[in-house]
Design an enzyme around this catalytic site. Structure first.
Site, mmCIF file in Angstrom:
data_model
loop_
_atom_site.group_PDB
_atom_site.id
_atom_site.type_symbol
_atom_site.label_atom_id
_atom_site.label_comp_id
_atom_site.label_asym_id
_atom_site.label_seq_id
_atom_site.Cartn_x
_atom_site.Cartn_y
_atom_site.Cartn_z
ATOM 1 N N SER A 9 0.844 -1.198 0.000
ATOM 2 C CA SER A 9 0.000 0.000 0.000
ATOM 3 C C SER A 9 0.872 1.238 0.000
ATOM 4 O O SER A 9 1.696 1.433 0.903
ATOM 5 C CB SER A 9 -0.887 0.005 1.252
ATOM 6 O OG SER A 9 -1.370 1.324 1.463
ATOM 7 N N HIS A 34 -1.192 -1.260 -4.230
ATOM 8 C CA HIS A 34 -2.454 -0.978 -3.535
ATOM 9 C C HIS A 34 -2.551 0.532 -3.322
ATOM 10 O O HIS A 34 -1.680 1.146 -2.711
ATOM 11 C CB HIS A 34 -2.502 -1.732 -2.207
ATOM 12 C CG HIS A 34 -3.810 -1.620 -1.494
ATOM 13 N ND1 HIS A 34 -4.928 -2.344 -1.863
ATOM 14 C CD2 HIS A 34 -4.192 -0.855 -0.444
ATOM 15 C CE1 HIS A 34 -5.927 -2.044 -1.062
ATOM 16 N NE2 HIS A 34 -5.518 -1.123 -0.191
ATOM 17 N N ASP A 36 -4.685 3.535 -1.898
ATOM 18 C CA ASP A 36 -5.731 3.882 -0.929
ATOM 19 C C ASP A 36 -6.268 5.290 -1.151
ATOM 20 O O ASP A 36 -5.531 6.266 -1.047
ATOM 21 C CB ASP A 36 -5.174 3.779 0.495
ATOM 22 C CG ASP A 36 -5.024 2.340 0.951
ATOM 23 O OD1 ASP A 36 -6.005 1.581 0.831
ATOM 24 O OD2 ASP A 36 -3.929 1.983 1.417
ATOM 25 N N MET A 38 -8.807 8.074 0.182
ATOM 26 C CA MET A 38 -9.603 8.498 1.347
ATOM 27 C C MET A 38 -10.077 9.929 1.141
ATOM 28 O O MET A 38 -9.344 10.755 0.593
ATOM 29 C CB MET A 38 -8.748 8.428 2.616
ATOM 30 C CG MET A 38 -8.116 7.070 2.852
ATOM 31 S SD MET A 38 -7.213 7.040 4.403
ATOM 32 C CE MET A 38 -6.459 5.417 4.310
ATOM 33 N N HIS A 67 -8.386 1.071 -3.852
ATOM 34 C CA HIS A 67 -9.275 0.840 -2.713
ATOM 35 C C HIS A 67 -9.950 2.162 -2.379
ATOM 36 O O HIS A 67 -9.332 3.055 -1.806
ATOM 37 C CB HIS A 67 -8.426 0.308 -1.539
ATOM 38 C CG HIS A 67 -9.179 0.172 -0.254
ATOM 39 N ND1 HIS A 67 -8.555 -0.065 0.958
ATOM 40 C CD2 HIS A 67 -10.517 0.226 0.025
ATOM 41 C CE1 HIS A 67 -9.454 -0.145 1.913
ATOM 42 N NE2 HIS A 67 -10.652 0.037 1.382
ATOM 43 N N MET A 69 -12.140 4.513 -0.400
ATOM 44 C CA MET A 69 -12.781 4.772 0.906
ATOM 45 C C MET A 69 -13.412 6.156 0.776
ATOM 46 O O MET A 69 -12.964 7.130 1.399
ATOM 47 C CB MET A 69 -11.720 4.722 2.017
ATOM 48 C CG MET A 69 -11.225 3.314 2.284
ATOM 49 S SD MET A 69 -9.649 3.265 3.177
ATOM 50 C CE MET A 69 -8.521 3.350 1.799
ATOM 51 N N MET A 138 -11.154 -5.949 5.502
ATOM 52 C CA MET A 138 -10.341 -5.035 6.303
ATOM 53 C C MET A 138 -10.036 -5.709 7.631
ATOM 54 O O MET A 138 -10.943 -6.193 8.320
ATOM 55 C CB MET A 138 -11.099 -3.731 6.578
ATOM 56 C CG MET A 138 -11.376 -2.851 5.370
ATOM 57 S SD MET A 138 -9.931 -2.408 4.429
ATOM 58 C CE MET A 138 -8.956 -1.501 5.642
ATOM 59 N N ASP A 180 -6.477 -6.563 4.297
ATOM 60 C CA ASP A 180 -5.859 -5.227 4.311
ATOM 61 C C ASP A 180 -5.829 -4.676 5.736
ATOM 62 O O ASP A 180 -6.874 -4.420 6.332
ATOM 63 C CB ASP A 180 -6.687 -4.307 3.402
ATOM 64 C CG ASP A 180 -6.089 -2.918 3.249
ATOM 65 O OD1 ASP A 180 -4.997 -2.653 3.781
ATOM 66 O OD2 ASP A 180 -6.751 -2.079 2.579
HETATM 67 C C1 DX5 Z 1 -6.176 1.467 5.723
HETATM 68 C C2 DX5 Z 1 -5.721 1.143 4.320
HETATM 69 C C3 DX5 Z 1 -4.620 0.143 4.253
HETATM 70 C C4 DX5 Z 1 -3.366 0.558 4.954
HETATM 71 C C5 DX5 Z 1 -2.612 -0.652 5.341
HETATM 72 O O1 DX5 Z 1 -7.327 2.249 5.677
HETATM 73 O O2 DX5 Z 1 -6.788 0.657 3.558
HETATM 74 O O3 DX5 Z 1 -4.342 -0.230 2.919
HETATM 75 O O4 DX5 Z 1 -2.541 1.374 4.188
HETATM 76 O O5 DX5 Z 1 -1.491 -0.238 6.046
HETATM 77 P P1 DX5 Z 1 -0.748 -1.205 7.050
HETATM 78 O O6 DX5 Z 1 -0.263 -2.373 6.250
HETATM 79 O O7 DX5 Z 1 0.357 -0.349 7.567
HETATM 80 O O8 DX5 Z 1 -1.734 -1.600 8.094
HETATM 81 ZN ZN ZN Z 2 -6.391 -0.305 1.542
#
Ligand code: DX5
Ligand code: ZN
Length: 235
Positions: A9, A34, A36, A38, A67, A69, A138, A180
């Site tokens: 990620s 990956h 992310d 947000m 991903h 969010m 998750m 994840d």
């Molecule tokens: C959290 C993200 C993850 C996160 C994972 O909301 O969706 O992808 O980056 O990070 P680690 O591996 O550090 O938990």
């Molecule tokens: Zn993620």
């Protein structure tokens, strides 16, 4: 072919050197990036959007696993598809019409995934298995990297694995099972034994650079720790 898929990620990467960072994880054998997304609305943090996806696309050949969010979801789907995403997954609570959003992702040429927060029941799978390419569980509450793995995810992984295997037996179609959050060298074996075939790892990878700034050592360690499992295609 490799035993499991690893999707570092970029949330834990150095954003000032993002092109270099994604090239380094590809060189270290990552299967996916990956990505992310947000929005400070669906989750309490703000990251990156389609422009950054488009910017990293030419730096790697491996798939980009977006991903989302975010809420609402649908308007971003075509933008990420155009920006070079290969997989797009979203949280069912964030879409008014989950079936429609899954179809929208496929209509734009991407694989479609549904993401389950720790408290989100797998019942959301009941009527959409045929529209899914990926189930993402998750193992932390979304919003931040570097959180601790929630152990009850292991039982949920086993339950999701059963559903996916039953679907595969009935249809012959593959669905990936990704996990994840909080994936580390010391828990990766039990996560894979519980049925995950695709592992997101943010801080575990980007927090453990080699002396030359690469990530070969940690990626090799993750694969070794994951132990034996059937070989599977990348994308
Ligand atoms: C959290 C993200 C993850 C996160 C994972 O909301 O969706 O992808 O980056 O990070 P680690 O591996 O550090 O938990
Ligand atoms: Zn993620």
């Amino acid at each position: 072919m490799s035993a499991i898929r690893i999707a570092p990620s970029i949330l834990s990467a150095d954003f000032a050197r993002l092109g270099e960072e994604v090239r380094a994880i590809e060189a270290a054998g990552a299967d996916l990036v990956h990505f992310d997304v947000m929005d400070n609305h669906h989750v309490p943090n703000l990251t990156v959007g389609p422009l950054v996806c488009e910017a990293i696309r030419p730096h790697v050949k491996i798939g980009i696993d977006v991903h989302l969010m975010v809420e609402p979801v649908d308007a971003l789907v075509p933008l990420f598809a155009k920006a070079g995403a290969n997989l797009i997954s979203f949280h069912p609570e964030a879409s008014r019409h989950v079936d429609r959003t899954l179809q929208l992702i496929r209509d734009h040429g991407c694989k479609a995934g549904l993401v389950f927060n720790p408290a989100t029941p797998l019942a959301w799978l009941d009527h959409v298995m045929d529209k899914l390419d990926l189930v993402l569980l998750m193992s932390v509450n979304p919003g931040y990297g570097g959180q601790a793995f929630i152990p009850s995810t292991l039982g949920k992984l086993r339950a999701a694995r059963e559903r996916i295997d039953a679907h595969m037996a009935a249809t012959g179609r593959e669905i990936w099972l990704e996990v994840d959050g909080g994936v580390k060298l010391d828990n990766v074996a039990e996560i894979v034994r519980a049925g995950a075939d695709t592992l997101v790892a943010g801080s575990a990878v980007f927090g453990a650079p080699d002396n030359d700034g690469g990530y070969r050592t940690v990626m090799r360690q993750l694969r070794q720790a994951a132990g034996p499992s059937p070989a599977m295609p990348r994308l």
